[in-house]
Design a protein around this motif. Sequence first.
Motif, PDB file in Angstrom:
ATOM      1  N   LEU A 132       0.828  -1.205   0.000  1.00 26.88           N
ATOM      2  CA  LEU A 132       0.000   0.000   0.000  1.00 26.88           C
ATOM      3  C   LEU A 132       0.867   1.262   0.000  1.00 26.88           C
ATOM      4  CD1 LEU A 132      -2.748   1.418   0.206  1.00 26.88           C
ATOM      5  CD2 LEU A 132      -2.577   1.155   2.697  1.00 26.88           C
ATOM      6  N   VAL A 133       1.923   1.272   0.798  1.00 25.92           N
ATOM      7  CA  VAL A 133       2.825   2.433   0.857  1.00 25.92           C
ATOM      8  C   VAL A 133       3.479   2.663  -0.506  1.00 25.92           C
ATOM      9  CG1 VAL A 133       5.006   3.267   1.852  1.00 25.92           C
ATOM     10  CG2 VAL A 133       3.236   2.328   3.337  1.00 25.92           C
ATOM     11  N   VAL A 134       3.980   1.601  -1.129  1.00 21.11           N
ATOM     12  CA  VAL A 134       4.657   1.724  -2.426  1.00 21.11           C
ATOM     13  C   VAL A 134       3.679   2.199  -3.503  1.00 21.11           C
ATOM     14  CG1 VAL A 134       5.792   0.407  -4.275  1.00 21.11           C
ATOM     15  CG2 VAL A 134       6.481   0.085  -1.895  1.00 21.11           C
ATOM     16  N   ARG A 135       2.477   1.613  -3.536  1.00 14.93           N
ATOM     17  CA  ARG A 135       1.477   2.054  -4.524  1.00 14.93           C
ATOM     18  C   ARG A 135       1.103   3.512  -4.321  1.00 14.93           C
ATOM     19  NH1 ARG A 135      -1.653  -2.969  -3.366  1.00 14.93           N
ATOM     20  NH2 ARG A 135      -2.875  -1.508  -2.156  1.00 14.93           N
ATOM     21  N   THR A 136       0.997   3.942  -3.071  1.00 14.15           N
ATOM     22  CA  THR A 136       0.658   5.340  -2.781  1.00 14.15           C
ATOM     23  C   THR A 136       1.771   6.267  -3.271  1.00 14.15           C
ATOM     24  OG1 THR A 136      -0.652   4.679  -0.871  1.00 14.15           O
ATOM     25  CG2 THR A 136       0.062   6.976  -0.954  1.00 14.15           C
ATOM     26  N   MET A 137       3.022   5.905  -3.013  1.00 16.83           N
ATOM     27  CA  MET A 137       4.143   6.738  -3.477  1.00 16.83           C
ATOM     28  C   MET A 137       4.189   6.782  -5.004  1.00 16.83           C
ATOM     29  SD  MET A 137       7.341   6.378  -0.846  1.00 16.83           S
ATOM     30  CE  MET A 137       7.457   4.617  -0.657  1.00 16.83           C
ATOM     31  N   GLN A 138       3.900   5.658  -5.666  1.00 11.05           N
ATOM     32  CA  GLN A 138       3.886   5.637  -7.130  1.00 11.05           C
ATOM     33  C   GLN A 138       2.757   6.494  -7.675  1.00 11.05           C
ATOM     34  OE1 GLN A 138       3.644   1.416  -7.851  1.00 11.05           O
ATOM     35  NE2 GLN A 138       5.874   1.180  -7.941  1.00 11.05           N
ATOM     36  N   ARG A 139       1.618   6.452  -7.017  1.00 13.35           N
ATOM     37  CA  ARG A 139       0.443   7.212  -7.485  1.00 13.35           C
ATOM     38  C   ARG A 139       0.658   8.705  -7.412  1.00 13.35           C
ATOM     39  NH1 ARG A 139      -4.562   7.200  -9.973  1.00 13.35           N
ATOM     40  NH2 ARG A 139      -5.986   8.506  -8.844  1.00 13.35           N
ATOM     41  N   PHE A 140       1.332   9.161  -6.342  1.00 13.41           N
ATOM     42  CA  PHE A 140       1.504  10.609  -6.152  1.00 13.41           C
ATOM     43  C   PHE A 140       2.844  11.115  -6.674  1.00 13.41           C
ATOM     44  CE2 PHE A 140      -1.846   9.552  -3.153  1.00 13.41           C
ATOM     45  CZ  PHE A 140      -2.776  10.510  -3.499  1.00 13.41           C
ATOM     46  N   GLY A 141       3.647  10.259  -7.266  1.00 19.61           N
ATOM     47  CA  GLY A 141       4.901  10.681  -7.870  1.00 19.61           C
ATOM     48  C   GLY A 141       6.026  10.807  -6.859  1.00 19.61           C
ATOM     49  N   PRO A 142       7.209  11.237  -7.348  1.00 21.36           N
ATOM     50  CA  PRO A 142       8.379  11.338  -6.470  1.00 21.36           C
ATOM     51  C   PRO A 142       8.139  12.364  -5.362  1.00 21.36           C
ATOM     52  CG  PRO A 142       8.946  11.856  -8.763  1.00 21.36           C
ATOM     53  CD  PRO A 142       7.480  11.625  -8.708  1.00 21.36           C
ATOM     54  N   PRO A 143       8.682  12.086  -4.185  1.00 22.63           N
ATOM     55  CA  PRO A 143       8.498  13.009  -3.052  1.00 22.63           C
ATOM     56  C   PRO A 143       9.307  14.297  -3.259  1.00 22.63           C
ATOM     57  CG  PRO A 143       9.955  11.241  -2.431  1.00 22.63           C
ATOM     58  CD  PRO A 143       9.451  10.919  -3.801  1.00 22.63           C
ATOM     59  N   VAL A 144       8.807  15.351  -2.653  1.00 24.25           N
ATOM     60  CA  VAL A 144       9.504  16.635  -2.669  1.00 24.25           C
ATOM     61  C   VAL A 144      10.403  16.666  -1.438  1.00 24.25           C
ATOM     62  CG1 VAL A 144       9.174  19.134  -2.597  1.00 24.25           C
ATOM     63  CG2 VAL A 144       7.519  17.699  -3.805  1.00 24.25           C
TER      64      VAL A 144
END
Length: 144
Positions: A130-142
């Motif tokens: 779930l964490v990985v899919r969420t990060m992929q969905r919202f793009g690279p972190p700022v």
Amino acid sequence: MRDADADAGGTAGGADGHGYPGGGGTAAAVAGGAPHVARAPHAPGPGGDAVPAARRPGIQPHIFALSVPFPTPLEAEIAHGSLAPDAEPHQRAVGKDLTVSGCILAVRWKAEDSRLLRISIINFLDQLSLVVRTMQRFGPPVSR
């Protein structure tokens, strides 16, 4: 101590011919990288009740380690921050330690009972997914 690492370069082989070191009750990476945890044998205890083998004197605890690579150290820290607050439901029977080193999130479990270890690993993998899919969905972190 029985120890099996499921990481990018890890392999699992067994002297007992079952494909994992130590035989029953040991966690190991199997083909395809999926962790496999066998059920520990049970022996009759006082009064005929089954006593988990891991609680008998002289039996070592089960240890399982997992290394999860991330594209950046920041993403590994974000995953750590998302997964670390989740307490183990069976804290007395299963210990879980999460650490970050560069781009790698390392997780290490130590458990008396192989069934509880397996449940903990499966729950962690569900949360990690779930964490990985969420990060992929919202793009690279700022950067912070």
